[in-house]
Design a protein around this motif. Structure first.
Motif, PDB file in Angstrom:
ATOM      1  N   ASP A 285      38.268  23.774  36.402  1.00  0.00           N
ATOM      2  CA  ASP A 285      37.960  24.923  37.258  1.00  0.00           C
ATOM      3  C   ASP A 285      39.198  25.140  38.111  1.00  0.00           C
ATOM      4  OD1 ASP A 285      35.385  25.054  36.317  1.00  0.00           O
ATOM      5  OD2 ASP A 285      34.502  24.026  38.031  1.00  0.00           O
ATOM      6  N   LEU A 286      39.602  26.383  38.268  1.00  0.00           N
ATOM      7  CA  LEU A 286      40.815  26.687  39.019  1.00  0.00           C
ATOM      8  C   LEU A 286      40.428  27.311  40.353  1.00  0.00           C
ATOM      9  CD1 LEU A 286      42.843  28.066  36.001  1.00  0.00           C
ATOM     10  CD2 LEU A 286      42.874  25.745  36.961  1.00  0.00           C
ATOM     11  N   ILE A 287      40.812  26.652  41.435  1.00  0.00           N
ATOM     12  CA  ILE A 287      40.531  27.098  42.791  1.00  0.00           C
ATOM     13  C   ILE A 287      41.843  27.680  43.300  1.00  0.00           C
ATOM     14  CG2 ILE A 287      39.600  26.428  45.035  1.00  0.00           C
ATOM     15  CD1 ILE A 287      37.840  25.592  42.480  1.00  0.00           C
ATOM     16  N   LEU A 288      41.892  28.992  43.514  1.00  0.00           N
ATOM     17  CA  LEU A 288      43.154  29.647  43.850  1.00  0.00           C
ATOM     18  C   LEU A 288      43.183  30.210  45.258  1.00  0.00           C
ATOM     19  CD1 LEU A 288      43.119  29.899  40.573  1.00  0.00           C
ATOM     20  CD2 LEU A 288      44.907  31.562  40.999  1.00  0.00           C
ATOM     21  N   CYS A 289      44.346  30.028  45.907  1.00  0.00           N
ATOM     22  CA  CYS A 289      44.630  30.691  47.167  1.00  0.00           C
ATOM     23  C   CYS A 289      46.075  31.168  47.085  1.00  0.00           C
ATOM     24  CB  CYS A 289      44.409  29.744  48.348  1.00  0.00           C
ATOM     25  SG  CYS A 289      45.473  28.292  48.381  1.00  0.00           S
ATOM     26  N   GLY A 290      46.453  32.119  47.941  1.00  0.00           N
ATOM     27  CA  GLY A 290      47.847  32.557  47.919  1.00  0.00           C
ATOM     28  C   GLY A 290      48.063  34.006  48.275  1.00  0.00           C
ATOM     29  N   CYS A 291      49.250  34.495  47.896  1.00  0.00           N
ATOM     30  CA  CYS A 291      49.718  35.830  48.251  1.00  0.00           C
ATOM     31  C   CYS A 291      50.448  36.453  47.063  1.00  0.00           C
ATOM     32  CB  CYS A 291      50.704  35.751  49.411  1.00  0.00           C
ATOM     33  SG  CYS A 291      49.930  35.183  50.939  1.00  0.00           S
ATOM     34  N   GLU A 292      50.629  37.729  47.037  1.00  0.00           N
ATOM     35  CA  GLU A 292      49.823  38.704  47.703  1.00  0.00           C
ATOM     36  C   GLU A 292      48.642  39.045  46.812  1.00  0.00           C
ATOM     37  OE1 GLU A 292      51.280  41.952  50.211  1.00  0.00           O
ATOM     38  OE2 GLU A 292      53.246  41.506  49.326  1.00  0.00           O
ATOM     39  N   ALA A 293      47.504  39.254  47.415  1.00  0.00           N
ATOM     40  CA  ALA A 293      46.244  39.440  46.682  1.00  0.00           C
ATOM     41  C   ALA A 293      46.351  40.510  45.604  1.00  0.00           C
ATOM     42  CB  ALA A 293      45.117  39.791  47.658  1.00  0.00           C
ATOM     43  N   HIS A 294      47.072  41.587  45.902  1.00  0.00           N
ATOM     44  CA  HIS A 294      47.123  42.733  44.986  1.00  0.00           C
ATOM     45  C   HIS A 294      48.331  42.715  44.042  1.00  0.00           C
ATOM     46  CE1 HIS A 294      49.668  43.776  48.329  1.00  0.00           C
ATOM     47  NE2 HIS A 294      50.126  44.836  47.692  1.00  0.00           N
ATOM     48  N   VAL A 295      49.180  41.682  44.157  1.00  0.00           N
ATOM     49  CA  VAL A 295      50.363  41.629  43.281  1.00  0.00           C
ATOM     50  C   VAL A 295      50.340  40.306  42.507  1.00  0.00           C
ATOM     51  CG1 VAL A 295      52.876  41.938  43.106  1.00  0.00           C
ATOM     52  CG2 VAL A 295      51.629  43.093  44.924  1.00  0.00           C
ATOM     53  N   CYS A 296      51.165  39.353  42.897  1.00  0.00           N
ATOM     54  CA  CYS A 296      51.292  38.093  42.146  1.00  0.00           C
ATOM     55  C   CYS A 296      49.962  37.354  42.034  1.00  0.00           C
ATOM     56  CB  CYS A 296      52.325  37.175  42.802  1.00  0.00           C
ATOM     57  SG  CYS A 296      54.009  37.830  42.738  1.00  0.00           S
ATOM     58  N   PHE A 297      49.265  37.230  43.149  1.00  0.00           N
ATOM     59  CA  PHE A 297      47.999  36.496  43.141  1.00  0.00           C
ATOM     60  C   PHE A 297      46.992  37.187  42.230  1.00  0.00           C
ATOM     61  CE2 PHE A 297      43.814  35.370  44.623  1.00  0.00           C
ATOM     62  CZ  PHE A 297      43.910  33.991  44.740  1.00  0.00           C
ATOM     63  N   GLY A 298      46.823  38.491  42.413  1.00  0.00           N
ATOM     64  CA  GLY A 298      45.853  39.243  41.620  1.00  0.00           C
ATOM     65  C   GLY A 298      46.170  39.233  40.139  1.00  0.00           C
ATOM     66  N   GLN A 299      47.438  39.421  39.790  1.00  0.00           N
ATOM     67  CA  GLN A 299      47.816  39.420  38.373  1.00  0.00           C
ATOM     68  C   GLN A 299      47.567  38.048  37.755  1.00  0.00           C
ATOM     69  OE1 GLN A 299      51.607  41.235  37.357  1.00  0.00           O
ATOM     70  NE2 GLN A 299      51.387  42.746  38.996  1.00  0.00           N
ATOM     71  N   THR A 300      47.827  36.984  38.512  1.00  0.00           N
ATOM     72  CA  THR A 300      47.587  35.633  38.015  1.00  0.00           C
ATOM     73  C   THR A 300      46.100  35.412  37.766  1.00  0.00           C
ATOM     74  OG1 THR A 300      49.552  34.788  39.148  1.00  0.00           O
ATOM     75  CG2 THR A 300      47.854  33.168  38.567  1.00  0.00           C
ATOM     76  N   VAL A 301      45.267  35.792  38.729  1.00  0.00           N
ATOM     77  CA  VAL A 301      43.818  35.632  38.583  1.00  0.00           C
ATOM     78  C   VAL A 301      43.303  36.418  37.380  1.00  0.00           C
ATOM     79  CG1 VAL A 301      41.578  36.193  39.644  1.00  0.00           C
ATOM     80  CG2 VAL A 301      43.350  35.029  40.978  1.00  0.00           C
ATOM     81  N   LEU A 302      43.702  37.677  37.257  1.00  0.00           N
ATOM     82  CA  LEU A 302      43.221  38.500  36.140  1.00  0.00           C
ATOM     83  C   LEU A 302      43.668  37.922  34.798  1.00  0.00           C
ATOM     84  CD1 LEU A 302      43.730  42.038  37.712  1.00  0.00           C
ATOM     85  CD2 LEU A 302      41.546  40.859  37.326  1.00  0.00           C
ATOM     86  N   SER A 303      44.886  37.398  34.722  1.00  0.00           N
ATOM     87  CA  SER A 303      45.359  36.786  33.476  1.00  0.00           C
ATOM     88  C   SER A 303      44.594  35.513  33.148  1.00  0.00           C
ATOM     89  CB  SER A 303      46.852  36.467  33.564  1.00  0.00           C
ATOM     90  OG  SER A 303      47.601  37.641  33.363  1.00  0.00           O
ATOM     91  N   LEU A 304      44.292  34.706  34.157  1.00  0.00           N
ATOM     92  CA  LEU A 304      43.499  33.498  33.928  1.00  0.00           C
ATOM     93  C   LEU A 304      42.103  33.860  33.437  1.00  0.00           C
ATOM     94  CD1 LEU A 304      44.626  31.400  37.014  1.00  0.00           C
ATOM     95  CD2 LEU A 304      45.068  30.846  34.599  1.00  0.00           C
TER      96      LEU A 304
END
Length: 179
Positions: free
Chosen positions: A97-116
């Motif tokens: 399970d991947l527990i994610l925090c970070g920046c920026e929600a709408h750029v790097c963080f968001g793209q990483t989450v959507l790809s995962l």
């Protein structure tokens, strides 16, 4: 709710995306987000949860903020989406399970989450440890990630789900992180 829907310290990895020195002063509520990320790191260390970190263009944005530096291995990247960096994907076990925090929600963080999520990973987004320069960018990004299957959680939810019981040997130490 089945136990499968709860976060389990034994099969979790904390992923910290781009909490970088030159970026954080511009992030809305930055000090609180960093403090929550530190609480997550401390809980992870207490409970044996591995930590993985990323840095976007560290030459331009600086390295990870001092409060989080050294928490785990760091993957440097130029791509906004961490998944575009082969070393990032290689560092993740298939069943975690991947527990994610970070920046920026709408750029790097968001793209990483959507790809995962597109890779069928179980992703928990710690909303009180995720930031953007503008609050509306964070709000829209969180809604989008949730629509695509991310679980939106808080720092306190993560810590107490990892513990599961007041009888956990690390309960006292971990609960002090929240106070």
């Amino acid at each position: 709710m089945t136990s499968m829907s709860l976060m389990d310290a034994g099969r979790s990895r904390l992923v910290i995306v781009d909490f970088q020195a030159r970026l954080m002063p511009a992030i809305h509520d930055g000090p609180r987000l960093v403090a929550n990320a530190r609480r997550l790191v401390d809980a992870a260390l207490l409970l044996g949860v591995p930590v993985l970190m990323t840095e976007e263009n560290p030459a331009g944005l600086g390295t990870t903020v001092a409060e989080l530096a050294g928490a785990g291995p760091v993957i440097a990247k130029m791509s906004f989406d961490s998944c575009a960096e082969p070393a990032f994907l290689a560092a993740l076990a298939d069943d975690e399970d991947l527990i994610l925090c970070g920046c920026e929600a709408h750029v790097c963080f968001g793209q990483t989450v959507l790809s995962l999520l597109a890779r069928k990973r179980r992703v928990f987004v710690v909303q009180d440890a995720v930031g953007s320069r503008a609050p509306e960018s964070k709000e829209v990004a969180l809604r989008r990630m949730e629509r695509h299957g991310a679980e939106i959680v808080t720092t306190e939810m993560v810590v107490f789900e990892w513990l599961r019981t007041a009888e956990h040997p690390q309960f006292r130490a971990a609960s002090k992180l929240i106070k």
